[in-house]
Design an enzyme around this catalytic site. Structure first.
Site, PDB file in Angstrom:
ATOM      1  N   LYS A 205      -6.701 -11.819 -10.258  1.00  0.00           N
ATOM      2  CA  LYS A 205      -7.916 -12.063  -9.462  1.00  0.00           C
ATOM      3  C   LYS A 205      -8.951 -10.948  -9.685  1.00  0.00           C
ATOM      4  O   LYS A 205      -8.583  -9.805  -9.972  1.00  0.00           O
ATOM      5  CB  LYS A 205      -7.583 -12.240  -7.978  1.00  0.00           C
ATOM      6  CG  LYS A 205      -7.357 -10.973  -7.200  1.00  0.00           C
ATOM      7  CD  LYS A 205      -7.494 -11.198  -5.696  1.00  0.00           C
ATOM      8  CE  LYS A 205      -7.720  -9.863  -5.009  1.00  0.00           C
ATOM      9  NZ  LYS A 205      -8.174  -9.903  -3.656  1.00  0.00           N
TER      10      LYS A 205
ATOM     11  N   LYS B   4     -12.120  -5.159  -7.064  1.00  0.00           N
ATOM     12  CA  LYS B   4     -12.841  -3.903  -7.322  1.00  0.00           C
ATOM     13  C   LYS B   4     -11.869  -2.794  -7.740  1.00  0.00           C
ATOM     14  O   LYS B   4     -12.272  -1.833  -8.372  1.00  0.00           O
ATOM     15  CB  LYS B   4     -13.660  -3.485  -6.110  1.00  0.00           C
ATOM     16  CG  LYS B   4     -12.845  -3.183  -4.889  1.00  0.00           C
ATOM     17  CD  LYS B   4     -13.704  -3.158  -3.650  1.00  0.00           C
ATOM     18  CE  LYS B   4     -12.855  -3.284  -2.407  1.00  0.00           C
ATOM     19  NZ  LYS B   4     -13.444  -4.079  -1.372  1.00  0.00           N
TER      20      LYS B   4
ATOM     21  N   LYS C  35       0.830  -1.210   0.000  1.00  0.00           N
ATOM     22  CA  LYS C  35       0.000   0.000   0.000  1.00  0.00           C
ATOM     23  C   LYS C  35       0.854   1.244   0.000  1.00  0.00           C
ATOM     24  O   LYS C  35       0.499   2.238  -0.630  1.00  0.00           O
ATOM     25  CB  LYS C  35      -0.952   0.000   1.195  1.00  0.00           C
ATOM     26  CG  LYS C  35      -2.120  -0.945   1.001  1.00  0.00           C
ATOM     27  CD  LYS C  35      -3.245  -0.672   1.976  1.00  0.00           C
ATOM     28  CE  LYS C  35      -4.422  -1.591   1.685  1.00  0.00           C
ATOM     29  NZ  LYS C  35      -5.454  -1.550   2.727  1.00  0.00           N
TER      30      LYS C  35
HETATM   31  P1  ADP Z   1     -10.868  -6.453  -3.447  1.00  0.00           P
HETATM   32  O1  ADP Z   1      -9.652  -7.225  -3.903  1.00  0.00           O
HETATM   33  O2  ADP Z   1     -11.971  -6.511  -4.444  1.00  0.00           O
HETATM   34  O3  ADP Z   1     -10.501  -5.041  -3.029  1.00  0.00           O
HETATM   35  P2  ADP Z   1     -10.974  -6.991  -0.586  1.00  0.00           P
HETATM   36  O4  ADP Z   1      -9.487  -6.952  -0.499  1.00  0.00           O
HETATM   37  O5  ADP Z   1     -11.771  -5.904   0.031  1.00  0.00           O
HETATM   38  O6  ADP Z   1     -11.412  -7.180  -2.141  1.00  0.00           O
HETATM   39  O7  ADP Z   1     -11.451  -8.388   0.004  1.00  0.00           O
HETATM   40  C1  ADP Z   1     -12.532  -8.616   0.850  1.00  0.00           C
HETATM   41  C2  ADP Z   1     -12.607 -10.131   1.076  1.00  0.00           C
HETATM   42  O8  ADP Z   1     -12.942 -10.821  -0.156  1.00  0.00           O
HETATM   43  C3  ADP Z   1     -11.283 -10.750   1.553  1.00  0.00           C
HETATM   44  O9  ADP Z   1     -11.561 -11.739   2.536  1.00  0.00           O
HETATM   45  C4  ADP Z   1     -10.697 -11.371   0.298  1.00  0.00           C
HETATM   46  O10 ADP Z   1      -9.864 -12.471   0.606  1.00  0.00           O
HETATM   47  C5  ADP Z   1     -11.948 -11.799  -0.494  1.00  0.00           C
HETATM   48  N1  ADP Z   1     -11.719 -11.719  -1.968  1.00  0.00           N
HETATM   49  C6  ADP Z   1     -11.454 -10.588  -2.663  1.00  0.00           C
HETATM   50  N2  ADP Z   1     -11.328 -10.840  -3.996  1.00  0.00           N
HETATM   51  C7  ADP Z   1     -11.518 -12.181  -4.161  1.00  0.00           C
HETATM   52  C8  ADP Z   1     -11.527 -13.056  -5.309  1.00  0.00           C
HETATM   53  N3  ADP Z   1     -11.311 -12.610  -6.537  1.00  0.00           N
HETATM   54  N4  ADP Z   1     -11.761 -14.377  -5.111  1.00  0.00           N
HETATM   55  C9  ADP Z   1     -11.984 -14.840  -3.851  1.00  0.00           C
HETATM   56  N5  ADP Z   1     -11.996 -14.064  -2.729  1.00  0.00           N
HETATM   57  C10 ADP Z   1     -11.773 -12.749  -2.852  1.00  0.00           C
END
Ligand code: ADP
Ligand code: TRP
Length: 325
Positions: A192, A195, A110
């Protein structure tokens, strides 16, 4: 068993978040004693608009409820409603070595990405997370793989405190879902779904039927025509097969058979239909809750009250152990 997890109020929930994390929470609440909170204090370490922030917290609470968290079974509240989180964070700061925090991958990533906003809160983020967890004598923390390092630090801090001041905290364990639950981007299936990579790569849990249709039909697929699970040669089709399987309950083998001579377009059309139907209850519940703001606010404040009873008992013990009057 006491289960606890938190989610930041940023962005809209996508099927990756749901299949990888929130669906697991929904299952756990059937049997375990669950606490889920919106990590609003953690989100302050990033860039945000203060005028929009209250709405984001409300929206995330609605999304979690719409995804199936039941306020009759689970405690749900915004982290900042329970002041004990920050109080315990400060105390834990005084026993956490700076060198441990300097090793944290999330902090390093970050601060590399946002070199103009490397604040002390970002550095201290894992200690607040440790406080979130230890405050409730948590047994298990369902999180994604990316959070395992923070869980390890939480255990180190708990052990250190217990050794120094006497047995006070439980050492929690991480509950990480099996690898199959990593959902990949619709546009770049080797990355992956996230968002932070824009709306086209993500399928929102609450997307409308026409949006679902468009996103699935234009999802990146691979060379060839056969619907076959092959992560190396067909990452796009493999990801769509995983999503199909998780929402239909059918095995990947059975889906391959069903579409063996039908080609990509028919497979995608069927997946879009499946998703439009499967996500309908989530959309309906979200719309219903959006019209019941008072009810949602009541859930948050009742949740915070219940959480605070547990948090205060821990803090009383902590204050005594460390020698505060
Ligand atoms: P993002 O990557 O969209 O910003 P976050 O980091 O806020 O998502 O993740 C929130 C939760 O969702 C965490 O527990 C994370 O491990 C899970 N998560 C996020 N993206 C994925 C994905 N593509 N597949 C499976 N789990 C995910
Ligand atoms: N750091 C977590 C994330 O980015 C969110 C979080 C904050 C959390 N406090 C927590 C998760 C306590 C589990 C337990 O996803």
């Amino acid at each position: 068993m006491r289960v606890l997890s938190g989610i930041q109020p940023t962005g809209e929930m996508h099927i990756g978040n749901y299949l990888g994390a929130v669906r697991n929470w929904v299952n756990l609440q059937e049997k375990e004693d669950c606490i889920f909170f919106i990590a609003d204090l953690h989100a302050l370490t990033g860039i945000y608009q203060s005028a929009e922030f209250p709405n984001m917290v409300l929206k995330k609470t609605i999304e979690i409820l719409a995804a199936g968290i039941d306020p009759e079974r689970s405690i749900i509240f915004p982290q900042s409603f329970v002041k004990e989180h920050t109080e315990l964070c400060w105390i834990l700061n005084t026993i956490t070595p700076v060198a441990e925090l300097e090793r944290m991958t999330q902090y390093k990533e970050k601060s590399r990405k946002s070199s103009t906003n490397i604040n002390a809160g970002l550095f201290d983020y894992p200690v607040l997370q440790a406080a979130d967890i230890l405050l409730y004598q948590t047994d298990a923390v369902p999180v994604g793989k990316d959070q395992v390092q923070h869980l390890e630090l939480t255990k180190t801090i708990a052990r250190k405190f217990n050794n120094k001041f006497g047995q006070t905290f439980k050492e929690p364990k991480a509950l990480v879902l099996p690898a199959g639950a990593k959902i990949m981007s619709l546009t770049e299936p080797k990355k992956k779904m996230s968002k932070s990579d824009g709306p086209q790569n993500c399928l929102g849990l609450f997307d409308e039927p026409d949006v679902i249709q468009k996103k699935i039909m234009s999802a990146t697929t691979d060379m060839g025509k056969t619907v076959k699970y092959d992560l190396i040669k067909k990452p796009g089709i493999s990801n769509l097969l995983t999503i199909y399987s998780l929402f239909s309950g059918k095995t990947i083998k059975d889906i391959e058979k069903e579409f063996s001579d039908k080609g990509y377009a028919k497979f995608k059309k069927s997946l879009a239909e499946l998703l439009i139907t499967s996500l309908e209850p989530f959309r309906r519940k979200k719309k219903e809750l959006e019209n019941r703001e008072v009810y949602v606010r009541e859930i948050m404040s009742q949740g915070a009250k219940k959480a605070q009873v547990i948090a205060q008992a821990t803090m009383q013990d902590v204050r005594k152990k460390i020698g505060l009057l």
